[in-house]
Design an enzyme around this catalytic site. Structure first.
Site, PDB file in Angstrom:
ATOM      1  N   LYS A  96      15.297 -44.096  14.451  1.00 48.00           N
ATOM      2  CA  LYS A  96      16.471 -43.219  14.488  1.00 48.00           C
ATOM      3  C   LYS A  96      17.490 -43.611  13.409  1.00 48.00           C
ATOM      4  O   LYS A  96      18.017 -42.761  12.714  1.00 48.00           O
ATOM      5  CB  LYS A  96      17.141 -43.265  15.876  1.00 48.00           C
ATOM      6  CG  LYS A  96      16.230 -42.796  17.004  1.00 48.00           C
ATOM      7  CD  LYS A  96      16.971 -42.645  18.321  1.00 48.00           C
ATOM      8  CE  LYS A  96      17.396 -43.958  18.946  1.00 48.00           C
ATOM      9  NZ  LYS A  96      16.292 -44.825  19.377  1.00 48.00           N
TER      10      LYS A  96
ATOM     11  N   ARG B  62      21.962 -41.186  26.555  1.00 47.60           N
ATOM     12  CA  ARG B  62      20.791 -41.945  27.000  1.00 47.60           C
ATOM     13  C   ARG B  62      20.403 -41.589  28.431  1.00 47.60           C
ATOM     14  O   ARG B  62      19.398 -42.088  28.920  1.00 47.60           O
ATOM     15  CB  ARG B  62      21.117 -43.440  27.027  1.00 47.60           C
ATOM     16  CG  ARG B  62      21.103 -44.210  25.714  1.00 47.60           C
ATOM     17  CD  ARG B  62      19.760 -44.702  25.339  1.00 47.60           C
ATOM     18  NE  ARG B  62      19.550 -46.065  24.944  1.00 47.60           N
ATOM     19  CZ  ARG B  62      19.907 -46.663  23.832  1.00 47.60           C
ATOM     20  NH1 ARG B  62      20.650 -46.062  22.963  1.00 47.60           N
ATOM     21  NH2 ARG B  62      19.527 -47.893  23.570  1.00 47.60           N
TER      22      ARG B  62
ATOM     23  N   ARG C 254      10.938 -56.751  13.757  1.00 49.59           N
ATOM     24  CA  ARG C 254      12.209 -56.309  13.153  1.00 49.59           C
ATOM     25  C   ARG C 254      13.224 -57.454  13.139  1.00 49.59           C
ATOM     26  O   ARG C 254      13.303 -58.240  14.072  1.00 49.59           O
ATOM     27  CB  ARG C 254      12.769 -55.143  13.972  1.00 49.59           C
ATOM     28  CG  ARG C 254      14.053 -54.573  13.409  1.00 49.59           C
ATOM     29  CD  ARG C 254      14.240 -53.153  13.813  1.00 49.59           C
ATOM     30  NE  ARG C 254      14.900 -53.019  15.114  1.00 49.59           N
ATOM     31  CZ  ARG C 254      15.309 -51.840  15.606  1.00 49.59           C
ATOM     32  NH1 ARG C 254      15.098 -50.730  14.935  1.00 49.59           N
ATOM     33  NH2 ARG C 254      15.891 -51.780  16.778  1.00 49.59           N
TER      34      ARG C 254
ATOM     35  N   ARG D  99      17.298 -59.783  17.121  1.00 48.29           N
ATOM     36  CA  ARG D  99      18.284 -59.426  18.136  1.00 48.29           C
ATOM     37  C   ARG D  99      17.892 -60.016  19.488  1.00 48.29           C
ATOM     38  O   ARG D  99      16.717 -60.129  19.805  1.00 48.29           O
ATOM     39  CB  ARG D  99      18.373 -57.892  18.251  1.00 48.29           C
ATOM     40  CG  ARG D  99      19.306 -57.284  17.250  1.00 48.29           C
ATOM     41  CD  ARG D  99      19.197 -55.787  17.141  1.00 48.29           C
ATOM     42  NE  ARG D  99      19.096 -55.068  18.411  1.00 48.29           N
ATOM     43  CZ  ARG D  99      19.047 -53.726  18.501  1.00 48.29           C
ATOM     44  NH1 ARG D  99      19.112 -52.996  17.399  1.00 48.29           N
ATOM     45  NH2 ARG D  99      18.933 -53.133  19.657  1.00 48.29           N
TER      46      ARG D  99
ATOM     47  N   ARG E   2      13.308 -52.331  27.809  1.00 49.32           N
ATOM     48  CA  ARG E   2      13.973 -51.205  27.127  1.00 49.32           C
ATOM     49  C   ARG E   2      13.056 -49.975  27.089  1.00 49.32           C
ATOM     50  O   ARG E   2      13.513 -48.849  27.221  1.00 49.32           O
ATOM     51  CB  ARG E   2      14.371 -51.619  25.704  1.00 49.32           C
ATOM     52  CG  ARG E   2      15.603 -52.532  25.694  1.00 49.32           C
ATOM     53  CD  ARG E   2      15.762 -53.226  24.366  1.00 49.32           C
ATOM     54  NE  ARG E   2      16.205 -52.345  23.311  1.00 49.32           N
ATOM     55  CZ  ARG E   2      16.022 -52.585  22.014  1.00 49.32           C
ATOM     56  NH1 ARG E   2      15.388 -53.675  21.632  1.00 49.32           N
ATOM     57  NH2 ARG E   2      16.467 -51.742  21.112  1.00 49.32           N
TER      58      ARG E   2
HETATM   59  P1  AMP Z   1      20.370 -49.494  20.709  1.00 50.93           P
HETATM   60  O1  AMP Z   1      20.761 -50.268  19.497  1.00 50.93           O
HETATM   61  O2  AMP Z   1      20.699 -48.029  20.609  1.00 50.93           O
HETATM   62  O3  AMP Z   1      18.951 -49.754  21.137  1.00 50.93           O
HETATM   63  O4  AMP Z   1      21.304 -50.036  21.900  1.00 50.93           O
HETATM   64  C1  AMP Z   1      21.304 -51.394  22.282  1.00 50.93           C
HETATM   65  C2  AMP Z   1      21.774 -51.533  23.724  1.00 50.93           C
HETATM   66  O5  AMP Z   1      23.110 -51.015  23.845  1.00 50.93           O
HETATM   67  C3  AMP Z   1      20.976 -50.738  24.741  1.00 50.93           C
HETATM   68  O6  AMP Z   1      19.806 -51.426  25.157  1.00 50.93           O
HETATM   69  C4  AMP Z   1      22.002 -50.607  25.876  1.00 50.93           C
HETATM   70  O7  AMP Z   1      22.161 -51.820  26.578  1.00 50.93           O
HETATM   71  C5  AMP Z   1      23.292 -50.351  25.105  1.00 50.93           C
HETATM   72  N1  AMP Z   1      23.481 -48.908  24.835  1.00 50.93           N
HETATM   73  C6  AMP Z   1      23.525 -48.300  23.626  1.00 50.93           C
HETATM   74  N2  AMP Z   1      23.749 -46.988  23.748  1.00 50.93           N
HETATM   75  C7  AMP Z   1      23.854 -46.753  25.082  1.00 50.93           C
HETATM   76  C8  AMP Z   1      24.078 -45.575  25.856  1.00 50.93           C
HETATM   77  N3  AMP Z   1      24.235 -44.369  25.276  1.00 50.93           N
HETATM   78  N4  AMP Z   1      24.121 -45.709  27.210  1.00 50.93           N
HETATM   79  C9  AMP Z   1      23.974 -46.908  27.810  1.00 50.93           C
HETATM   80  N5  AMP Z   1      23.750 -48.058  27.142  1.00 50.93           N
HETATM   81  C10 AMP Z   1      23.698 -47.983  25.777  1.00 50.93           C
END
Ligand code: AMP
Length: 214
Positions: A13, A88, A127, A160, A171
């Site tokens: 993304k 999400r 990654r 990370r 996840r």
């Molecule tokens: P990402 O980098 O988008 O994978 O986000 C990393 C982490 O941030 C996720 O695993 C969630 O813990 C939190 N997170 C990011 N966006 C959201 C969202 N829209 N709703 C809930 N948690 C989020």
């Protein structure tokens, strides 16, 4: 363009968002990046989100909607935005719909990046990310020139916390339980565009013809 990027972690993304933002000056808004910045800065928001993120679970809808309401009202969103990692959950998607109606705005498209689970797991475990500027590397295909140091800003390139095997598996489960239902939600809204294994330029071409833009 006002676009939602849908797809599991590791679907690409962020990479696609960069190509699309370069096309028309829209901004990429990544809720994950906003939260990671808050965690690194030790703010109240960061403290609330840290443990949940580390486990690969979702932070609360209220917390995320608070962030997004504020973010979408900022001036740079006038040129358009790509929402990366938001919404999400169905509840977030419904709240976003109400918020945009209130603001007199409409989404152009929900772009789903549909990608096989094995590819995702391989991508996420290899990654690496710059802890300072967020530049993405891959130990196999795109390592930094000097190990552990970002080519762009000199920051530390790290794995990370939520990219351990255990957190990744959680996840992906969270994605299929809570986020994948958004594909049907946006199909019903008439906004869904689904692509498989396409790169940024191909996707840009598809979007241009779908949205009839130059
Ligand atoms: P990402 O980098 O988008 O994978 O986000 C990393 C982490 O941030 C996720 O695993 C969630 O813990 C939190 N997170 C990011 N966006 C959201 C969202 N829209 N709703 C809930 N948690 C989020």
């Amino acid at each position: 363009m006002k676009i939602i990027l849908l797809g599991p972690p590791g679907a690409g993304k962020g990479t696609i968002a960069k190509v699309l933002t370069q096309f028309d000056g829209s901004v990429q808004i990544s809720t994950g990046d906003i939260l990671r910045t808050a965690v690194a800065a030790g703010t109240e928001l960061g403290k609330q989100a840290e443990a949940t993120m580390k486990a690969g679970d979702l932070v609360t809808d209220d917390l995320i909607m608070g962030i997004m309401e504020e973010r979408l009202k900022q001036d740079d969103c006038k040129a358009g935005y790509l929402l990366d990692g938001f919404p999400r959950t169905i509840s977030q998607a419904q709240s976003l719909k109400l918020l945009l109606e209130k603001m007199g705005e409409k989404l152009d498209c929900a772009l789903e990046l549909d990608i096989a689970r094995e590819i995702i797991i391989d991508r996420l475990t290899t990654r690496r990310t710059c802890s300072q500027c967020g530049e993405i590397y891959n130990v196999k295909f795109k390592p930094p020139k000097v190990e552990g140091i970002c080519d762009v800003c000199g920051g530390n390139v790290v794995q990370r916390d939520d990219e351990t095997a255990e957190a990744i598996s959680n996840r992906l489960q969270v994605y299929s339980d809570q986020t994948a239902p958004l594909v049907d939600f946006y199909r019903d809204e008439g906004l869904l565009l689904s692509v498989q294994n396409s790169d940024g330029e191909e996707i840009l071409g598809l979007l241009k013809s779908k949205l009839a833009i130059g």
